[in-house]
Design an enzyme around this catalytic site. Structure first.
Site, PDB file in Angstrom:
ATOM      1  N   ASP A   1       0.712  -1.262   0.101  1.00 34.02           N
ATOM      2  CA  ASP A   1      -0.029  -0.031   0.104  1.00 34.02           C
ATOM      3  C   ASP A   1       0.857   1.115   0.110  1.00 34.02           C
ATOM      4  O   ASP A   1       2.226   1.258   0.562  1.00 34.02           O
ATOM      5  CB  ASP A   1      -0.948   0.020   1.283  1.00 34.02           C
ATOM      6  CG  ASP A   1      -1.701  -1.141   1.129  1.00 34.02           C
ATOM      7  OD1 ASP A   1      -2.717  -1.397   0.189  1.00 34.02           O
ATOM      8  OD2 ASP A   1      -2.277  -1.387   2.434  1.00 34.02           O
TER       9      ASP A   1
ATOM     10  N   ASP B   1      -6.706  -1.492  -4.813  1.00 33.21           N
ATOM     11  CA  ASP B   1      -7.756  -1.290  -3.773  1.00 33.21           C
ATOM     12  C   ASP B   1      -8.856  -0.282  -4.345  1.00 33.21           C
ATOM     13  O   ASP B   1      -9.831  -0.146  -4.401  1.00 33.21           O
ATOM     14  CB  ASP B   1      -7.212  -0.723  -2.670  1.00 33.21           C
ATOM     15  CG  ASP B   1      -6.392  -1.806  -1.719  1.00 33.21           C
ATOM     16  OD1 ASP B   1      -6.532  -3.042  -2.004  1.00 33.21           O
ATOM     17  OD2 ASP B   1      -5.504  -1.243  -0.910  1.00 33.21           O
TER      18      ASP B   1
END
Length: 159
Positions: free
Chosen positions: A117, A135
């Protein structure tokens, strides 16, 4: 070439963009390093061994395989739905985004044991959990899919 090929191509594009963006971040930032982009946005390298919002991230490692197998099973179902219903444009577009995002994160789980991330949004001292291109694709796909279902329900009631 099956009619669903362009939906599979969209999913592949999401995977490529996701993995390319992660490659750039992995080669540009150290773990935990934060780079200011804008007053509401930082780049930060984080690894999430759990699911959305670090759900089950603190577990001893079984979640890696659970989420990998779950994503692969859901991806297989989505691929089948795209093959069977390629003419349903909004639903197929949504599912292709979800498929690409899910597989992008599976690649991370297999390579690193966790999802990479790096996008961090914040406002007034509150920080949204870091996320990535995969995502974002899953989220946009899910919102569009729900919208499509609501519109389909409305159309069937009006006809």
């Amino acid at each position: 070439m099956p009619k669903a090929a362009h939906w599979y191509s969209l999913a592949a594009l999401v995977i490529v963009l996701d993995q390319l963006s992660k490659w750039v971040v992995l080669n540009s930032l150290d773990y935990g390093q934060s780079l200011y982009v804008a007053p509401f946005w930082n780049w930060v390298l984080a690894f999430n061994p759990g699911a959305a919002f670090s759900f089950l991230a603190g577990q001893p490692g079984w979640q890696r395989w659970f989420f990998t197998l779950l994503a692969l099973a859901v991806s297989a179902w989505i691929a089948l739905m795209l093959y069977r219903h390629p003419q349903q444009k909004l639903a197929s577009f949504s599912l292709a985004l979800i498929l690409g995002g899910a597989l992008g994160n599976v690649i991370d789980r297999l390579r690193f044991g966790a999802v990479v991330d790096f996008i961090q949004w914040h406002a007034a001292g509150y920080y949204w959990p870091a996320f990535n291109v995969a995502d974002a694709a899953i989220t946009v796909g899910a919102v569009l899919l729900v919208s499509e279902q609501l519109l389909a329900g409305r159309r069937s009631r009006n006809s």
